[in-house]
Design a protein around this motif. Structure first.
Motif, PDB file in Angstrom:
ATOM      1  N   THR A  27       0.758  -1.132  -0.054  1.00  0.00           N
ATOM      2  CA  THR A  27      -0.059   0.013  -0.063  1.00  0.00           C
ATOM      3  C   THR A  27       0.648   1.264   0.139  1.00  0.00           C
ATOM      4  O   THR A  27       0.463   2.223  -0.660  1.00  0.00           O
ATOM      5  N   VAL A  28       1.935   1.141   0.812  1.00  0.00           N
ATOM      6  CA  VAL A  28       2.864   2.249   0.761  1.00  0.00           C
ATOM      7  C   VAL A  28       3.386   2.454  -0.542  1.00  0.00           C
ATOM      8  O   VAL A  28       3.688   3.722  -0.936  1.00  0.00           O
ATOM      9  N   ASN A  29       3.881   1.506  -1.063  1.00  0.00           N
ATOM     10  CA  ASN A  29       4.603   1.602  -2.390  1.00  0.00           C
ATOM     11  C   ASN A  29       3.519   2.200  -3.532  1.00  0.00           C
ATOM     12  O   ASN A  29       3.940   3.029  -4.371  1.00  0.00           O
ATOM     13  N   GLU A  30       2.137   1.745  -3.503  1.00  0.00           N
ATOM     14  CA  GLU A  30       1.426   2.413  -4.367  1.00  0.00           C
ATOM     15  C   GLU A  30       0.986   3.761  -3.821  1.00  0.00           C
ATOM     16  O   GLU A  30       0.803   4.663  -4.812  1.00  0.00           O
ATOM     17  N   PHE A  31       0.991   4.129  -2.771  1.00  0.00           N
ATOM     18  CA  PHE A  31       0.784   5.542  -2.308  1.00  0.00           C
ATOM     19  C   PHE A  31       1.968   6.499  -3.012  1.00  0.00           C
ATOM     20  O   PHE A  31       1.574   7.700  -3.351  1.00  0.00           O
ATOM     21  N   HIS A  61       6.545  14.456  -0.905  1.00  0.00           N
ATOM     22  CA  HIS A  61       5.918  13.552   0.046  1.00  0.00           C
ATOM     23  C   HIS A  61       7.017  12.639   0.734  1.00  0.00           C
ATOM     24  O   HIS A  61       8.274  12.437   0.174  1.00  0.00           O
ATOM     25  N   MET A  62       6.870  12.312   1.883  1.00  0.00           N
ATOM     26  CA  MET A  62       7.724  11.382   2.809  1.00  0.00           C
ATOM     27  C   MET A  62       7.167  10.427   3.659  1.00  0.00           C
ATOM     28  O   MET A  62       6.635  10.942   4.485  1.00  0.00           O
ATOM     29  N   VAL A  63       7.399   9.200   3.547  1.00  0.00           N
ATOM     30  CA  VAL A  63       6.789   8.107   4.186  1.00  0.00           C
ATOM     31  C   VAL A  63       7.898   7.813   5.110  1.00  0.00           C
ATOM     32  O   VAL A  63       9.052   7.225   4.518  1.00  0.00           O
ATOM     33  N   VAL A  64       7.236   7.549   6.414  1.00  0.00           N
ATOM     34  CA  VAL A  64       8.550   6.893   7.444  1.00  0.00           C
ATOM     35  C   VAL A  64       7.693   5.983   8.226  1.00  0.00           C
ATOM     36  O   VAL A  64       6.455   6.127   8.665  1.00  0.00           O
ATOM     37  N   ARG A  65       8.464   5.001   8.324  1.00  0.00           N
ATOM     38  CA  ARG A  65       7.745   3.628   9.126  1.00  0.00           C
ATOM     39  C   ARG A  65       8.191   4.211  10.706  1.00  0.00           C
ATOM     40  O   ARG A  65       9.041   4.236  11.215  1.00  0.00           O
ATOM     41  N   LEU A  66       6.890   4.058  11.574  1.00  0.00           N
ATOM     42  CA  LEU A  66       7.242   4.073  12.879  1.00  0.00           C
ATOM     43  C   LEU A  66       7.535   2.995  13.547  1.00  0.00           C
ATOM     44  O   LEU A  66       7.281   1.850  13.353  1.00  0.00           O
TER      45      LEU A  66
END
Length: 94
Positions: free
Chosen positions: A70-74, A87-92
């Protein structure tokens, strides 16, 4: 599912309606295969340095839970949407 946090920056010259549509599209990608826990609309903020000759951007912070696919598609969709500056996605951590 993993917990993530994403900061999305939109171009400041984009109309509010188009910005909201783009944000809702990105949010729907997460909601289709995960859950959105929190959405913070930070509004217009000054950038540390110019990006494409802009000194400001409109920010959103979203906390969510989803699978890595899902993160890859986002990220893929974020890169091709015109209103999205960065944009920047970070895993918590757990």
């Amino acid at each position: 599912m993993n917990k993530y946090e994403v900061v999305i920056m939109f171009y400041p010259n984009i109309e509010e309606e188009k910005r909201v549509q783009a944000f809702e599209r990105l949010k729907k990608i997460i909601e289709d295969n995960g859950t959105v826990n929190k959405v913070d609309e930070w509004g217009m903020r000054k950038l540390a340095y110019e990006i494409d000759y802009f000194k400001e951007a409109f920010y959103y912070l979203v906390e969510f839970e989803a699978e890595p696919d899902t993160v890859n598609e986002f990220s893929r969709v974020s890169k091709i949407l015109d209103p999205v500056m960065r944009h920047m996605v970070v895993r918590l951590d757990k």
